[in-house]
Design an enzyme around this catalytic site. Structure first.
Site, PDB file in Angstrom:
ATOM      1  N   GLU A  21       2.375  -8.123 -26.820  1.00 41.54           N
ATOM      2  CA  GLU A  21       1.638  -6.935 -26.398  1.00 41.54           C
ATOM      3  C   GLU A  21       1.585  -6.825 -24.873  1.00 41.54           C
ATOM      4  OE1 GLU A  21      -1.738  -6.099 -29.476  1.00 41.54           O
ATOM      5  OE2 GLU A  21      -1.238  -8.224 -29.515  1.00 41.54           O
ATOM      6  N   SER A 157      -1.614  -4.833 -33.013  1.00 46.43           N
ATOM      7  CA  SER A 157      -0.752  -3.656 -32.925  1.00 46.43           C
ATOM      8  C   SER A 157       0.173  -3.501 -34.122  1.00 46.43           C
ATOM      9  CB  SER A 157       0.087  -3.695 -31.634  1.00 46.43           C
ATOM     10  OG  SER A 157      -0.746  -3.853 -30.526  1.00 46.43           O
ATOM     11  N   ASP A 269     -11.892  -3.241 -36.712  1.00 46.13           N
ATOM     12  CA  ASP A 269     -11.081  -2.308 -37.501  1.00 46.13           C
ATOM     13  C   ASP A 269     -11.514  -2.373 -38.952  1.00 46.13           C
ATOM     14  OD1 ASP A 269      -9.717  -1.678 -35.223  1.00 46.13           O
ATOM     15  OD2 ASP A 269      -7.956  -2.920 -35.666  1.00 46.13           O
ATOM     16  N   GLU A 283     -10.374  -6.650 -39.355  1.00 42.76           N
ATOM     17  CA  GLU A 283     -10.284  -7.632 -38.270  1.00 42.76           C
ATOM     18  C   GLU A 283     -11.201  -7.228 -37.139  1.00 42.76           C
ATOM     19  OE1 GLU A 283      -6.998  -7.610 -35.700  1.00 42.76           O
ATOM     20  OE2 GLU A 283      -6.753  -5.444 -35.719  1.00 42.76           O
ATOM     21  N   ASN A 285     -10.997  -7.290 -32.917  1.00 48.51           N
ATOM     22  CA  ASN A 285     -10.164  -7.507 -31.735  1.00 48.51           C
ATOM     23  C   ASN A 285     -11.066  -7.861 -30.568  1.00 48.51           C
ATOM     24  OD1 ASN A 285      -7.421  -6.369 -32.726  1.00 48.51           O
ATOM     25  ND2 ASN A 285      -8.939  -4.851 -33.339  1.00 48.51           N
TER      26      ASN A 285
HETATM   27  N1  ADP Z   1      -5.503  -4.355 -46.450  1.00 49.19           N
HETATM   28  C1  ADP Z   1      -5.102  -3.210 -45.915  1.00 49.19           C
HETATM   29  N2  ADP Z   1      -5.172  -2.065 -46.615  1.00 49.19           N
HETATM   30  C2  ADP Z   1      -4.746  -0.888 -46.076  1.00 49.19           C
HETATM   31  N3  ADP Z   1      -4.246  -0.762 -44.843  1.00 49.19           N
HETATM   32  C3  ADP Z   1      -4.150  -1.862 -44.073  1.00 49.19           C
HETATM   33  C4  ADP Z   1      -4.567  -3.147 -44.580  1.00 49.19           C
HETATM   34  N4  ADP Z   1      -4.336  -4.063 -43.618  1.00 49.19           N
HETATM   35  C5  ADP Z   1      -3.816  -3.388 -42.566  1.00 49.19           C
HETATM   36  N5  ADP Z   1      -3.699  -2.068 -42.823  1.00 49.19           N
HETATM   37  C6  ADP Z   1      -3.186  -1.033 -41.907  1.00 49.19           C
HETATM   38  O1  ADP Z   1      -2.513  -1.658 -40.830  1.00 49.19           O
HETATM   39  C7  ADP Z   1      -3.226  -1.483 -39.602  1.00 49.19           C
HETATM   40  C8  ADP Z   1      -3.204  -2.757 -38.783  1.00 49.19           C
HETATM   41  O2  ADP Z   1      -3.833  -3.805 -39.521  1.00 49.19           O
HETATM   42  P1  ADP Z   1      -4.836  -4.846 -38.860  1.00 49.19           P
HETATM   43  O3  ADP Z   1      -5.259  -5.798 -39.910  1.00 49.19           O
HETATM   44  O4  ADP Z   1      -5.917  -4.131 -38.127  1.00 49.19           O
HETATM   45  O5  ADP Z   1      -3.890  -5.661 -37.853  1.00 49.19           O
HETATM   46  P2  ADP Z   1      -3.512  -5.461 -36.330  1.00 49.19           P
HETATM   47  O6  ADP Z   1      -3.983  -6.713 -35.680  1.00 49.19           O
HETATM   48  O7  ADP Z   1      -2.036  -5.343 -36.294  1.00 49.19           O
HETATM   49  O8  ADP Z   1      -4.221  -4.245 -35.809  1.00 49.19           O
HETATM   50  C9  ADP Z   1      -4.625  -1.066 -40.020  1.00 49.19           C
HETATM   51  O9  ADP Z   1      -5.264  -0.316 -39.026  1.00 49.19           O
HETATM   52  C10 ADP Z   1      -4.357  -0.282 -41.297  1.00 49.19           C
HETATM   53  O10 ADP Z   1      -3.908   1.022 -40.990  1.00 49.19           O
HETATM   54 MG    MG Z   2      -6.122  -3.682 -36.104  1.00 45.94          MG
END
Ligand code: ADP
Ligand code: MG
Length: 324
Positions: A21, A157, A269, A283, A285
């Site tokens: 990133e 991301s 998130d 998660e 951040n």
């Molecule tokens: N279990 C899940 N169900 C539905 N969408 C998901 C899920 N996990 C991740 N996503 C989608 O992927 C995006 C990124 O996931 P996240 O866990 O926040 O990881 P990152 O650290 O990459 O942001 C989320 O904002 C969502 O749109």
């Molecule tokens: Mg995220």
């Protein structure tokens, strides 16, 4: 907690670094530098590399603004160095960074505390290489149901995240996730709305900011590219939610922030499940993006906090490392 010296203090903005990133961090850092200068600080930018410790000793800043994302910057490594060097720094401390940057650790903590997070199983590469975890995939698939989200335990991301729609998709998704981290999660897919709650510390304690909803415009998945290309994801802030749901999202985000022991600021998130109307934490951040299109600055603005003030508040909340 002791506040950093306000006014003309010397701030080292740590940006860039070697994480995936890096580009986002360079943008966040540049914006932070401008804001700090406008607020009357002296600013030295440091690209976090092999000479980080040497540069920090030369510059001897009053406070370090950690504008790094991803590996090293967000996982407690740089924070540990700042502790050793006795430099006060912005945001969360070492242990909160470690806990939140590992999604498996964070989700275990959430689940143990009863904060809703999608069901999941997490494995190290060794489970597949030396313990035959592949044989357990059918049982996992049955428990989580398709589609299944496969993601590396660390990273942000949306890097390395794949949605497996059938059992045939799972092995490739695992390989992709393992190319980012030695630990991966298989997680229940939550169909619904993508929400984020940013938290900002202040004199009255940590405050949740207006909820941001990310609405993907074209792709069915909010991916790395879509996130930073203006126009491919539409952000709505405040998100159009019932006041009750907004309050719930705020409460869950604040509980998550406290549980993980965060400080200064963070972004949680969440997914709002369409079918059940329930919220799930994906998660936290510890160092969310601070670019033009990032969610925390948008949420702050919706709360009447301009970018410069946001940066000022984050610096004011910087904590001094414990004396040795
Ligand atoms: N279990 C899940 N169900 C539905 N969408 C998901 C899920 N996990 C991740 N996503 C989608 O992927 C995006 C990124 O996931 P996240 O866990 O926040 O990881 P990152 O650290 O990459 O942001 C989320 O904002 C969502 O749109
Ligand atoms: Mg995220």
């Amino acid at each position: 907690m002791s506040g950093a010296e306000p006014g003309m203090s010397l701030v080292a903005v740590l940006k860039g670094g070697r994480s995936l990133e890096r580009q986002v961090s360079l943008k966040s850092g540049a914006r932070v530098e401008d804001a700090l200068r406008r607020r009357g600080h002296r600013v030295v930018a440091i690209d976090a590399g092999a000479d980080l410790v040497r540069r920090l000793s030369e510059v001897a800043p009053d406070v370090a603004f950690v504008a790094l994302h991803g590996r090293d910057g967000e996982d407690g490594t740089v924070q540990e160095l700042l502790e050793v060097m006795g430099v006060p720094y912005t945001g969360s401390g070492v242990s909160a960074c470690i806990r939140s940057s590992d999604k498996a650790l964070a989700k275990h903590a959430l689940r143990d505390r009863g904060i809703p997070t999608p069901d999941f199983f997490a494995f190290n590469e060794t489970a597949f290489k030396t313990l035959g975890a592949g044989q357990a995939l059918p049982a996992i698939e049955q428990r989580l149901e398709f589609p299944i989200v496969v993601k590396p335990a660390s990273q942000g991301s949306a890097l390395g995240i794949k949605f497996a729609r059938t059992p045939a998709d799972v092995p490739a998704a695992l390989v992709a996730a393992f190319s980012y981290d030695r630990k991966v999660l298989l997680e229940r897919y939550v169909a619904g709305r993508d929400l984020a709650v940013s938290i900002l510390d202040g004199p009255a304690g940590p405050q949740p900011l207006p909820v941001v909803e990310a609405v993907p415009e074209q792709e069915d998945f909010y991916d790395f590219e879509a996130r930073y290309e203006i126009g491919r994801t539409r952000f709505v802030c405040p998100a159009e939610l019932d006041p009750e749901l907004t309050a719930q999202a705020h409460e869950i985000a604040l509980d998550t922030y406290r549980l993980l022991g965060c400080a200064g600021f963070a972004r949680v998130d969440l997914m709002l499940e369409e079918r059940t109307g329930e919220l799930f934490v994906l998660e936290l951040n510890p160092i969310p993006g601070l670019t033009e299109t990032s969610l925390l600055p948008q949420a702050a603005e919706a709360a009447g906090i301009e970018f410069d003030e946001l940066i000022g508040r984050i610096v004011d909340a910087a904590t001094a490392p414990a004396p040795v």
